[in-house]
Design a protein around this motif. Structure first.
Motif, PDB file in Angstrom:
ATOM      1  N   ILE A   1       0.918  39.099 -27.946  1.00 57.37           N
ATOM      2  CA  ILE A   1       1.027  37.658 -27.745  1.00 57.37           C
ATOM      3  C   ILE A   1       1.049  36.963 -29.109  1.00 57.37           C
ATOM      4  O   ILE A   1       0.201  37.234 -29.955  1.00 57.37           O
ATOM      5  CB  ILE A   1      -0.182  37.131 -26.925  1.00 57.37           C
ATOM      6  N   PRO A   2       2.004  36.052 -29.336  1.00 57.33           N
ATOM      7  CA  PRO A   2       2.013  35.328 -30.607  1.00 57.33           C
ATOM      8  C   PRO A   2       0.712  34.539 -30.790  1.00 57.33           C
ATOM      9  O   PRO A   2       0.261  33.858 -29.865  1.00 57.33           O
ATOM     10  CB  PRO A   2       3.204  34.378 -30.480  1.00 57.33           C
ATOM     11  N   LYS A   3       0.111  34.649 -31.965  1.00 52.41           N
ATOM     12  CA  LYS A   3      -1.185  33.994 -32.181  1.00 52.41           C
ATOM     13  C   LYS A   3      -1.103  32.477 -32.044  1.00 52.41           C
ATOM     14  O   LYS A   3      -2.078  31.825 -31.688  1.00 52.41           O
ATOM     15  CB  LYS A   3      -1.791  34.400 -33.514  1.00 52.41           C
ATOM     16  N   LYS A   4       0.069  31.882 -32.264  1.00 55.78           N
ATOM     17  CA  LYS A   4       0.223  30.438 -32.132  1.00 55.78           C
ATOM     18  C   LYS A   4       0.049  29.972 -30.688  1.00 55.78           C
ATOM     19  O   LYS A   4      -0.220  28.802 -30.447  1.00 55.78           O
ATOM     20  CB  LYS A   4       1.579  29.992 -32.671  1.00 55.78           C
ATOM     21  N   LEU A   5       0.169  30.886 -29.729  1.00 51.54           N
ATOM     22  CA  LEU A   5      -0.062  30.518 -28.335  1.00 51.54           C
ATOM     23  C   LEU A   5      -1.496  30.049 -28.139  1.00 51.54           C
ATOM     24  O   LEU A   5      -1.763  29.183 -27.307  1.00 51.54           O
ATOM     25  CB  LEU A   5       0.244  31.692 -27.404  1.00 51.54           C
ATOM     26  N   GLY A   6      -2.406  30.573 -28.917  1.00 49.55           N
ATOM     27  CA  GLY A   6      -3.814  30.186 -28.822  1.00 49.55           C
ATOM     28  C   GLY A   6      -4.034  28.704 -29.036  1.00 49.55           C
ATOM     29  O   GLY A   6      -4.932  28.111 -28.434  1.00 49.55           O
ATOM     30  N   PHE A   7      -3.202  28.065 -29.867  1.00 47.91           N
ATOM     31  CA  PHE A   7      -3.333  26.630 -30.113  1.00 47.91           C
ATOM     32  C   PHE A   7      -2.990  25.804 -28.874  1.00 47.91           C
ATOM     33  O   PHE A   7      -3.394  24.649 -28.756  1.00 47.91           O
ATOM     34  CB  PHE A   7      -2.454  26.194 -31.284  1.00 47.91           C
ATOM     35  N   LEU A   8      -2.246  26.393 -27.949  1.00 48.26           N
ATOM     36  CA  LEU A   8      -1.849  25.684 -26.728  1.00 48.26           C
ATOM     37  C   LEU A   8      -2.889  25.804 -25.617  1.00 48.26           C
ATOM     38  O   LEU A   8      -2.791  25.110 -24.610  1.00 48.26           O
ATOM     39  CB  LEU A   8      -0.501  26.219 -26.240  1.00 48.26           C
TER      40      LEU A   8
ATOM     41  N   VAL B   1       4.349  37.409 -18.080  1.00 54.01           N
ATOM     42  CA  VAL B   1       5.641  38.038 -17.842  1.00 54.01           C
ATOM     43  C   VAL B   1       6.738  37.101 -18.346  1.00 54.01           C
ATOM     44  O   VAL B   1       6.931  36.004 -17.807  1.00 54.01           O
ATOM     45  CB  VAL B   1       5.841  38.329 -16.340  1.00 54.01           C
ATOM     46  N   ALA B   2       7.415  37.545 -19.394  1.00 56.21           N
ATOM     47  CA  ALA B   2       8.484  36.753 -20.000  1.00 56.21           C
ATOM     48  C   ALA B   2       9.602  37.687 -20.439  1.00 56.21           C
ATOM     49  O   ALA B   2       9.443  38.914 -20.430  1.00 56.21           O
ATOM     50  CB  ALA B   2       7.938  35.966 -21.189  1.00 56.21           C
ATOM     51  N   ASN B   3      10.738  37.106 -20.834  1.00 55.15           N
ATOM     52  CA  ASN B   3      11.892  37.902 -21.258  1.00 55.15           C
ATOM     53  C   ASN B   3      11.639  38.669 -22.545  1.00 55.15           C
ATOM     54  O   ASN B   3      12.233  39.716 -22.775  1.00 55.15           O
ATOM     55  CB  ASN B   3      13.123  37.013 -21.427  1.00 55.15           C
ATOM     56  N   ASN B   4      10.781  38.103 -23.410  1.00 51.97           N
ATOM     57  CA  ASN B   4      10.445  38.758 -24.666  1.00 51.97           C
ATOM     58  C   ASN B   4       9.081  38.246 -25.118  1.00 51.97           C
ATOM     59  O   ASN B   4       8.463  37.436 -24.427  1.00 51.97           O
ATOM     60  CB  ASN B   4      11.534  38.525 -25.729  1.00 51.97           C
ATOM     61  N   ASN B   5       8.616  38.706 -26.249  1.00 51.84           N
ATOM     62  CA  ASN B   5       7.279  38.341 -26.731  1.00 51.84           C
ATOM     63  C   ASN B   5       7.310  37.229 -27.773  1.00 51.84           C
ATOM     64  O   ASN B   5       6.423  37.150 -28.609  1.00 51.84           O
ATOM     65  CB  ASN B   5       6.579  39.574 -27.314  1.00 51.84           C
ATOM     66  N   LYS B   6       8.278  36.359 -27.692  1.00 48.97           N
ATOM     67  CA  LYS B   6       8.357  35.222 -28.604  1.00 48.97           C
ATOM     68  C   LYS B   6       7.622  34.028 -28.013  1.00 48.97           C
ATOM     69  O   LYS B   6       7.558  33.854 -26.790  1.00 48.97           O
ATOM     70  CB  LYS B   6       9.812  34.858 -28.882  1.00 48.97           C
TER      71      LYS B   6
ATOM     72  N   SER C   1       9.244  31.954 -25.311  1.00 50.52           N
ATOM     73  CA  SER C   1       9.288  32.541 -23.972  1.00 50.52           C
ATOM     74  C   SER C   1       7.974  32.370 -23.224  1.00 50.52           C
ATOM     75  O   SER C   1       7.958  32.264 -21.998  1.00 50.52           O
ATOM     76  CB  SER C   1       9.633  34.033 -24.059  1.00 50.52           C
ATOM     77  N   PHE C   2       6.868  32.345 -23.961  1.00 53.13           N
ATOM     78  CA  PHE C   2       5.557  32.208 -23.332  1.00 53.13           C
ATOM     79  C   PHE C   2       5.152  30.752 -23.090  1.00 53.13           C
ATOM     80  O   PHE C   2       4.356  30.475 -22.195  1.00 53.13           O
ATOM     81  CB  PHE C   2       4.481  32.886 -24.183  1.00 53.13           C
ATOM     82  N   GLN C   3       5.686  29.820 -23.865  1.00 54.46           N
ATOM     83  CA  GLN C   3       5.283  28.409 -23.751  1.00 54.46           C
ATOM     84  C   GLN C   3       5.411  27.847 -22.336  1.00 54.46           C
ATOM     85  O   GLN C   3       4.502  27.158 -21.879  1.00 54.46           O
ATOM     86  CB  GLN C   3       6.058  27.538 -24.734  1.00 54.46           C
ATOM     87  N   PRO C   4       6.488  28.135 -21.597  1.00 48.13           N
ATOM     88  CA  PRO C   4       6.588  27.589 -20.239  1.00 48.13           C
ATOM     89  C   PRO C   4       5.501  28.116 -19.289  1.00 48.13           C
ATOM     90  O   PRO C   4       5.258  27.521 -18.244  1.00 48.13           O
ATOM     91  CB  PRO C   4       7.974  28.034 -19.769  1.00 48.13           C
ATOM     92  N   LEU C   5       4.852  29.207 -19.659  1.00 51.26           N
ATOM     93  CA  LEU C   5       3.814  29.795 -18.811  1.00 51.26           C
ATOM     94  C   LEU C   5       2.440  29.176 -19.043  1.00 51.26           C
ATOM     95  O   LEU C   5       1.512  29.399 -18.263  1.00 51.26           O
ATOM     96  CB  LEU C   5       3.737  31.302 -19.065  1.00 51.26           C
ATOM     97  N   VAL C   6       2.297  28.396 -20.112  1.00 55.84           N
ATOM     98  CA  VAL C   6       0.989  27.850 -20.486  1.00 55.84           C
ATOM     99  C   VAL C   6       0.360  26.992 -19.388  1.00 55.84           C
ATOM    100  O   VAL C   6      -0.815  27.164 -19.084  1.00 55.84           O
ATOM    101  CB  VAL C   6       1.063  27.113 -21.837  1.00 55.84           C
ATOM    102  N   PRO C   7       1.087  26.072 -18.736  1.00 56.21           N
ATOM    103  CA  PRO C   7       0.439  25.286 -17.686  1.00 56.21           C
ATOM    104  C   PRO C   7      -0.134  26.155 -16.557  1.00 56.21           C
ATOM    105  O   PRO C   7      -1.250  25.915 -16.087  1.00 56.21           O
ATOM    106  CB  PRO C   7       1.554  24.373 -17.171  1.00 56.21           C
ATOM    107  N   ARG C   8       0.602  27.176 -16.158  1.00 55.83           N
ATOM    108  CA  ARG C   8       0.099  28.071 -15.104  1.00 55.83           C
ATOM    109  C   ARG C   8      -1.078  28.895 -15.603  1.00 55.83           C
ATOM    110  O   ARG C   8      -2.029  29.153 -14.861  1.00 55.83           O
ATOM    111  CB  ARG C   8       1.226  28.972 -14.601  1.00 55.83           C
ATOM    112  N   LEU C   9      -1.031  29.308 -16.855  1.00 53.57           N
ATOM    113  CA  LEU C   9      -2.138  30.067 -17.434  1.00 53.57           C
ATOM    114  C   LEU C   9      -3.400  29.204 -17.500  1.00 53.57           C
ATOM    115  O   LEU C   9      -4.488  29.651 -17.119  1.00 53.57           O
ATOM    116  CB  LEU C   9      -1.767  30.578 -18.822  1.00 53.57           C
TER     117      LEU C   9
END
Length: 106
Positions: free
Chosen positions: A9-16, A73-78, A81-89
């Protein structure tokens, strides 16, 4: 919620993930640990591991999970690709149960 981000998981996802205590495997010095060992050591300080490793559910015994695991679950690990999943997460974090597998995808 205390969230550990896996190496996939990209570490920048943590900021979201606002409102949660978030650390990466790299920050904890656990880079390179196999999934079973990572779950064991991570369970001491974290409630949930967030990973992009879609095989993890098949590699780990779900009856013996020491913490909850969320697989994104995303198309890639960028990050894009993960940002749209943040609200559900974030919504899942309000109802997550310990020692269970979850999948979050579009």
């Amino acid at each position: 919620m205390r969230i550990l981000l896996d190496e996939s998981i990209p570490k920048k996802l943590g900021f979201l993930l606002t409102g949660h205590y978030v650390r990466t495997v790299q920050q904890m010095g656990w880079t390179g640990l196999l999934n079973g060992e990572l779950l064991r050591v991570g369970s001491v300080d974290f409630d949930v591991l967030v990973s992009g490793d879609q095989n993890m559910a098949y590699q780990q015994n779900s009856e013996r999970l020491p913490i909850a695991v969320v697989v994104l679950v995303a198309n890639n690990n960028k990050l894009e690709s993960f940002q749209p999943l943040v609200p559900r997460l974030l919504a899942l974090m309000t109802t997550i149960e310990p020692c269970r597998f979850y999948r979050v995808g579009l």
